[in-house]
Design a protein around this motif. Structure first.
Motif, PDB file in Angstrom:
ATOM      1  N   LEU A   1      15.828 -13.053 -14.420  1.00 35.32           N
ATOM      2  CA  LEU A   1      15.366 -12.499 -13.156  1.00 35.32           C
ATOM      3  C   LEU A   1      16.435 -12.611 -12.087  1.00 35.32           C
ATOM      4  CD1 LEU A   1      12.841 -11.235 -11.839  1.00 35.32           C
ATOM      5  CD2 LEU A   1      12.211 -13.513 -11.137  1.00 35.32           C
ATOM      6  N   VAL A   2      17.132 -13.753 -12.000  1.00 35.93           N
ATOM      7  CA  VAL A   2      18.201 -13.944 -11.004  1.00 35.93           C
ATOM      8  C   VAL A   2      19.355 -13.011 -11.316  1.00 35.93           C
ATOM      9  CG1 VAL A   2      19.918 -15.596 -10.181  1.00 35.93           C
ATOM     10  CG2 VAL A   2      17.559 -16.308 -10.445  1.00 35.93           C
ATOM     11  N   ILE A   3      19.727 -12.905 -12.578  1.00 31.34           N
ATOM     12  CA  ILE A   3      20.846 -12.024 -12.962  1.00 31.34           C
ATOM     13  C   ILE A   3      20.480 -10.562 -12.643  1.00 31.34           C
ATOM     14  CG2 ILE A   3      22.175 -11.136 -14.913  1.00 31.34           C
ATOM     15  CD1 ILE A   3      22.071 -13.934 -16.122  1.00 31.34           C
ATOM     16  N   LEU A   4      19.276 -10.184 -12.999  1.00 33.76           N
ATOM     17  CA  LEU A   4      18.847  -8.808 -12.723  1.00 33.76           C
ATOM     18  C   LEU A   4      18.795  -8.524 -11.219  1.00 33.76           C
ATOM     19  CD1 LEU A   4      16.018  -8.086 -15.332  1.00 33.76           C
ATOM     20  CD2 LEU A   4      18.274  -7.055 -15.229  1.00 33.76           C
ATOM     21  N   ARG A   5      18.321  -9.514 -10.477  1.00 30.39           N
ATOM     22  CA  ARG A   5      18.233  -9.332  -9.026  1.00 30.39           C
ATOM     23  C   ARG A   5      19.613  -9.199  -8.431  1.00 30.39           C
ATOM     24  NH1 ARG A   5      14.729 -12.693  -4.665  1.00 30.39           N
ATOM     25  NH2 ARG A   5      15.168 -11.268  -2.995  1.00 30.39           N
ATOM     26  N   LYS A   6      20.548  -9.970  -8.899  1.00 33.98           N
ATOM     27  CA  LYS A   6      21.886  -9.961  -8.331  1.00 33.98           C
ATOM     28  C   LYS A   6      22.644  -8.723  -8.751  1.00 33.98           C
ATOM     29  CE  LYS A   6      25.848 -12.722  -7.444  1.00 33.98           C
ATOM     30  NZ  LYS A   6      26.434 -13.979  -7.388  1.00 33.98           N
ATOM     31  N   PHE A   7      22.548  -8.335 -10.013  1.00 29.44           N
ATOM     32  CA  PHE A   7      23.386  -7.244 -10.507  1.00 29.44           C
ATOM     33  C   PHE A   7      22.654  -5.903 -10.673  1.00 29.44           C
ATOM     34  CE2 PHE A   7      25.581 -11.059 -12.089  1.00 29.44           C
ATOM     35  CZ  PHE A   7      26.802 -10.854 -11.478  1.00 29.44           C
ATOM     36  N   ALA A   8      21.394  -5.866 -11.018  1.00 27.99           N
ATOM     37  CA  ALA A   8      20.726  -4.610 -11.343  1.00 27.99           C
ATOM     38  C   ALA A   8      19.822  -4.112 -10.222  1.00 27.99           C
ATOM     39  CB  ALA A   8      19.940  -4.768 -12.626  1.00 27.99           C
TER      40      ALA A   8
END
Length: 164
Positions: A22-29
């Motif tokens: 979720l954090v990775i998706l929020r930051k990058f996607a």
């Protein structure tokens, strides 16, 4: 039943993996997706506004075209009326000219006829005068001894004159 009920460790690690994803998706996607959605929303709104503006311009152009068309119709009607007036005036002028020419020719013909009539009458008078003189001359040349001969001679001469 172990298969149906997951263990606490599995739930913990799954939750950690979910949060990391979720954090990775929020930051990058999500930011690029949200910004592209925002950008698309803006472009759609701009396109709608542009379409509305074009629609208004088309309506304005249509009304201007109708006004120009009405003006062209009026101009055409005016030109047709002027052409008809000019044609009627030309016809009227031609009729007047023809009538004047006819009157002139008729009056000249009447004058010529009158002159010929007068000439014919003069000629007839001259011939009658000549005939009277000839008859008188013949009567005077003849011996007037016999009255009966004299009357017969006058009757003969009168018959000859009327036959000619």
């Amino acid at each position: 039943m172990e298969l149906l009920l997951p263990g606490i460790g599995l739930i913990f690690w799954t939750l950690i993996a979910f949060i990391v994803v979720l954090v990775i998706l929020r930051k990058f996607a999500w930011k690029p997706i949200l910004s592209s959605l925002k950008e698309r929303e803006t472009s759609i709104a701009s396109a709608i506004a542009s379409a509305e503006k074009m629609k208004e311009e088309m309506a304005l152009m249509k009304s201007q075209n109708e006004a120009l068309l009405a003006e062209a119709r009026d101009e055409r009607a005016k030109m047709i009326k002027e052409a008809k007036d000019t044609t009627n005036k030309m016809i009227s002028d031609a009729k007047d000219k023809a009538r004047n020419e006819y009157d002139r020719i008729v009056s000249e013909a009447q004058v010529a006829i009158q002159q010929q009539k007068n000439a014919a009458l003069t000629d007839v008078k001259n011939q009658v005068g000549k005939l009277v003189i000839e008859v008188s001359e013949k009567i005077l040349r003849r011996e007037l001894a016999n009255r009966n001969e004299h009357e017969n001679f006058i009757k003969q001469q009168a018959e000859i004159v009327t036959l000619n």
